[in-house]
Design an enzyme around this catalytic site. Structure first.
Site, PDB file in Angstrom:
ATOM      1  N   GLU A   1      60.660  53.676  10.310  1.00  0.00           N
ATOM      2  CA  GLU A   1      61.822  53.195   9.556  1.00  0.00           C
ATOM      3  C   GLU A   1      61.848  53.974   8.247  1.00  0.00           C
ATOM      4  OE1 GLU A   1      61.750  48.711  11.370  1.00  0.00           O
ATOM      5  OE2 GLU A   1      61.775  48.963   9.195  1.00  0.00           O
TER       6      GLU A   1
ATOM      7  N   CYS B   1      66.163  50.425   1.472  1.00  0.00           N
ATOM      8  CA  CYS B   1      66.529  51.439   2.467  1.00  0.00           C
ATOM      9  C   CYS B   1      67.950  51.233   2.973  1.00  0.00           C
ATOM     10  CB  CYS B   1      65.555  51.407   3.626  1.00  0.00           C
ATOM     11  SG  CYS B   1      65.429  49.790   4.393  1.00  0.00           S
TER      12      CYS B   1
ATOM     13  N   GLU C   1      68.786  60.766  -0.968  1.00  0.00           N
ATOM     14  CA  GLU C   1      68.468  59.345  -1.181  1.00  0.00           C
ATOM     15  C   GLU C   1      67.902  59.189  -2.597  1.00  0.00           C
ATOM     16  OE1 GLU C   1      65.026  57.552   0.748  1.00  0.00           O
ATOM     17  OE2 GLU C   1      66.228  55.798   1.233  1.00  0.00           O
TER      18      GLU C   1
ATOM     19  N   LYS D   1      47.664  49.692   5.942  1.00  0.00           N
ATOM     20  CA  LYS D   1      47.472  50.545   4.760  1.00  0.00           C
ATOM     21  C   LYS D   1      48.672  50.304   3.843  1.00  0.00           C
ATOM     22  CE  LYS D   1      48.183  53.940   2.649  1.00  0.00           C
ATOM     23  NZ  LYS D   1      48.707  53.867   1.252  1.00  0.00           N
TER      24      LYS D   1
HETATM   25  P1  NAD Z   1      56.276  57.069   1.221  1.00  0.00           P
HETATM   26  O1  NAD Z   1      56.641  57.720   2.502  1.00  0.00           O
HETATM   27  O2  NAD Z   1      55.939  57.909   0.069  1.00  0.00           O
HETATM   28  O3  NAD Z   1      55.013  56.104   1.426  1.00  0.00           O
HETATM   29  C1  NAD Z   1      55.025  55.075   2.380  1.00  0.00           C
HETATM   30  C2  NAD Z   1      53.598  54.811   2.827  1.00  0.00           C
HETATM   31  O4  NAD Z   1      53.121  55.965   3.514  1.00  0.00           O
HETATM   32  C3  NAD Z   1      52.625  54.544   1.697  1.00  0.00           C
HETATM   33  O5  NAD Z   1      51.718  53.529   2.080  1.00  0.00           O
HETATM   34  C4  NAD Z   1      51.902  55.884   1.552  1.00  0.00           C
HETATM   35  O6  NAD Z   1      50.622  55.762   1.018  1.00  0.00           O
HETATM   36  C5  NAD Z   1      51.854  56.325   2.998  1.00  0.00           C
HETATM   37  N1  NAD Z   1      51.683  57.776   3.196  1.00  0.00           N
HETATM   38  C6  NAD Z   1      52.068  58.787   2.373  1.00  0.00           C
HETATM   39  N2  NAD Z   1      51.702  59.975   2.901  1.00  0.00           N
HETATM   40  C7  NAD Z   1      51.083  59.721   4.090  1.00  0.00           C
HETATM   41  C8  NAD Z   1      50.504  60.529   5.100  1.00  0.00           C
HETATM   42  N3  NAD Z   1      50.466  61.857   5.002  1.00  0.00           N
HETATM   43  N4  NAD Z   1      49.975  59.926   6.179  1.00  0.00           N
HETATM   44  C9  NAD Z   1      50.006  58.574   6.305  1.00  0.00           C
HETATM   45  N5  NAD Z   1      50.534  57.743   5.373  1.00  0.00           N
HETATM   46  C10 NAD Z   1      51.073  58.321   4.277  1.00  0.00           C
HETATM   47  O7  NAD Z   1      57.478  56.066   0.901  1.00  0.00           O
HETATM   48  P2  NAD Z   1      57.679  55.192  -0.419  1.00  0.00           P
HETATM   49  O8  NAD Z   1      58.090  56.107  -1.527  1.00  0.00           O
HETATM   50  O9  NAD Z   1      56.485  54.306  -0.578  1.00  0.00           O
HETATM   51  O10 NAD Z   1      58.903  54.250   0.017  1.00  0.00           O
HETATM   52  C11 NAD Z   1      60.242  54.567  -0.187  1.00  0.00           C
HETATM   53  C12 NAD Z   1      60.861  55.072   1.098  1.00  0.00           C
HETATM   54  O11 NAD Z   1      60.747  54.095   2.123  1.00  0.00           O
HETATM   55  C13 NAD Z   1      62.350  55.347   0.958  1.00  0.00           C
HETATM   56  O12 NAD Z   1      62.674  56.567   1.563  1.00  0.00           O
HETATM   57  C14 NAD Z   1      63.000  54.211   1.736  1.00  0.00           C
HETATM   58  O13 NAD Z   1      64.277  54.479   2.255  1.00  0.00           O
HETATM   59  C15 NAD Z   1      61.989  53.979   2.803  1.00  0.00           C
HETATM   60  N6  NAD Z   1      62.150  52.632   3.380  1.00  0.00           N
HETATM   61  C16 NAD Z   1      62.716  52.533   4.624  1.00  0.00           C
HETATM   62  C17 NAD Z   1      62.927  51.282   5.190  1.00  0.00           C
HETATM   63  C18 NAD Z   1      63.586  51.144   6.541  1.00  0.00           C
HETATM   64  O14 NAD Z   1      63.512  50.072   7.122  1.00  0.00           O
HETATM   65  N7  NAD Z   1      64.223  52.174   7.074  1.00  0.00           N
HETATM   66  C19 NAD Z   1      62.549  50.136   4.494  1.00  0.00           C
HETATM   67  C20 NAD Z   1      61.985  50.280   3.225  1.00  0.00           C
HETATM   68  C21 NAD Z   1      61.777  51.545   2.688  1.00  0.00           C
END
Ligand code: NAD
Length: 508
Positions: A269, A303, A400, A194
């Protein structure tokens, strides 16, 4: 080294790559077929650079997720039953095709995410490297340990857990998808991916590559849609055995709750507020380069960005002055321009969030350092910024921001540096700069984070564990850690027929 392509060349390659996405809605990939949603629902996908419509994307719901999960479940027995060498060959073919299409992937990703092409070119190649690494590891994925005792030979083997869900964010979607999907396939799992709704395009290119490489129907499925609908349905689906999730910490909490009734195995992550500690004995010129790179590369939407600089009092003023010069010189512009260092942020909601921290910083008493360039608040371009004179309690030090914004906090002793570094809800990465070997070891031991780089920017070595502590994640991946997540370990104990067995109930 080849010189980078010009802006016009990049635009031409991007236009070719984007054409198919604008002519018809981006589809789901379910059991080898590219399909729309049964409901015919679609959502719009806009360019972060200028807000133009890049195309429509099928919006999946529980129906598409169910079809994809059933497809992945049906395909599992064949895929897991193949030899590791068979999977290795297919994964190497995927890597070859990624390299062949690297320019298309890099330019499409750059337009779709706003990430500068200078970073996206290497992200495509890194995606190929992820597949090569796990292709080579596939034949050994079943391996376990031998644990003999006097009476028994114990040995363990591993087997893929089953169909898994992979949920990815928008910041570097291509690289992160390969990082999750390659080990899952190498282990023998089938996948339902997804992708993030703000950057859905490169996932489709990857799906095409998988098909061209000979990945059997149903082994790799993609369902587009919102997190609340498609993502949620995936995390709740009973046929999906595990969820590999990359995204925000708050979303991780939701997924943990959503996966509870089906007892999902979860790997998270999540976010970070990573400290970079620069001691007075460091090579400060190199430290400066690394600090600037680790917060302002990838638009700060990273991240592992070093978003909190903890710098010793004695070099603080020098550092802040140099940072001021660098931040004002950063080249903000069209992500396809090879000179661009910072592109537009992903989406208006995110740009507004990042901008809001400038007002917060002023309110909290920090000094805001940035160029005088003005970007329209209606655009996704933001001015990269350094927040100086900060303390660790401020929102700019604790939350963040996930944009090109660096918070600078002075310290006066090693103990204080460690204390400040650990005073956060996050624990993903830490960076430290010192020429004192003992100090490097002491501080590394005491930092409550999952990954530490000493005198280094973030340089990944694929076998090493990747992940964070506290609100930054649950579990590790990378190398064999990924196989531990995507596989079940089974122990077999075989007796040497010498151990005593009590004769309960035997006639006396
Ligand atoms: P997000 O959590 O909003 O979304 C990530 C994914 O989760 C998307 O595909 C979204 O559609 C899905 N999602 C959202 N709500 C959901 C639910 N209730 N159930 C299942 N899936 C759901 O994150 P974002 O804004 O897309 O990305 C930025 C974040 O990602 C930042 O916090 C960043 O630090 C983190 N990140 C972490 C790493 C790591 O390796 N630790 C790497 C890259 C990004």
């Amino acid at each position: 080294m080849m010189s980078p392509r010009t802006l016009d060349e990049n635009r031409a390659i991007a236009a070719q790559g984007l054409a198919k996405f604008s002519s018809e809605p981006v589809s789901h990939l379910v059991s080898g077929q590219w399909v729309g949603s049964r409901s015919n629902a679609v959502f719009d996908n806009f360019s972060p650079s200028d807000g133009r419509l890049l195309g429509k994307v099928a919006a999946g719901d529980a129906h598409e997720v169910d079809a994809a999960a059933k497809g992945a479940s049906y395909a599992f027995e064949d895929w897991v039953g193949r030899s590791g060498n068979d999977r290795k060959k297919i994964l190497h073919r995927i890597a070859d095709l990624i390299v062949e299409r690297a320019d298309e992937i890099a330019t499409v990703e750059s337009v779709d995410t706003g990430q500068p092409i200078r970073f996206m070119s290497s992200a495509a190649i890194r995606g190929a490297e992820n597949f090569r690494y796990f292709a080579d590891a596939a034949p050994g994925a079943l391996d376990g340990n031998a644990m003999p005792t006097e009476s028994h030979l114990n040995f363990s083997t591993r087997r893929a857990i089953g169909p898994v869900g992979v949920i990815t964010p928008w910041n570097t979607p291509f690289m992160l998808s390969t990082w999750k999907i390659a080990p899952a396939l190498a282990a023998g799992c089938t996948v339902v991916h997804k992708p993030a709704e703000w950057s859905p395009l490169s996932a489709s290119i990857l799906g095409e590559i998988a098909q061209d490489a000979g990945v059997p129907a149903g082994v790799w499925n993609i369902v587009h849609g919102s997190g609340e609908v498609a993502g949620r349905a995936l995390t709740e689906h009973p046929l999906i055995r595990a969820i590999a999730f990359v995204g925000e910490s708050a979303t991780g909490s939701l997924i943990q709750a959503q996966g509870a009734s089906t007892l999902k195995r979860l790997h998270f992550e999540l976010g970070g507020k990573n400290p970079v500690i620069v001691f007075e004995d460091a090579d400060i010129e190199r430290a400066l380069d690394a600090v600037v790179f680790m917060i302002f590369s990838l638009n700060g939407e990273r991240c592992t960005s070093s978003s909190r600089l903890l710098v010793h009092d004695s070099i603080h003023d020098w550092f802040v002055e140099k940072l001021g010069q660098r931040v004002k010189n950063l080249c903000v512009g069209d992500p396809l321009d090879p000179d661009t260092e910072i592109g537009p942020l992903i989406h208006e909601v995110h740009s507004q969030k990042v901008r809001s921290y400038v007002a917060k910083a002023i309110e909290e008493g920090a000094k805001v350092i940035r160029s005088d360039d003005e970007y329209s608040p209606d655009s996704n371009f933001v001015n990269p910024v350094v927040f100086a004179n900060a303390n660790n309690k401020m929102a700019i030090s604790q939350e963040e921001i996930f944009g090109p914004a660096l918070t600078v906090i002075p310290f006066s002793s090693e103990a204080e540096a460690i204390q400040l570094a650990n005073q956060t809800d996050y624990g993903l990465a830490g960076y430290l700069w010192t020429s004192d070997v003992g100090r490097a070891h002491r501080v590394s031991k005491d930092l409550d984070v999952g990954m530490i780089w000493v005198n280094s920017q973030n340089v990944r070595h694929l076998p090493t564990p990747f992940g964070g502590t506290k609100r930054s994640g649950v579990g590790r991946d990378g190398g064999d850690y990924s196989f531990d997540f995507y596989m079940e370990t089974k122990n077999v104990a075989i007796a040497y027929d010498a151990h005593p067995i009590s004769k309960l109930g035997a006639v006396k």
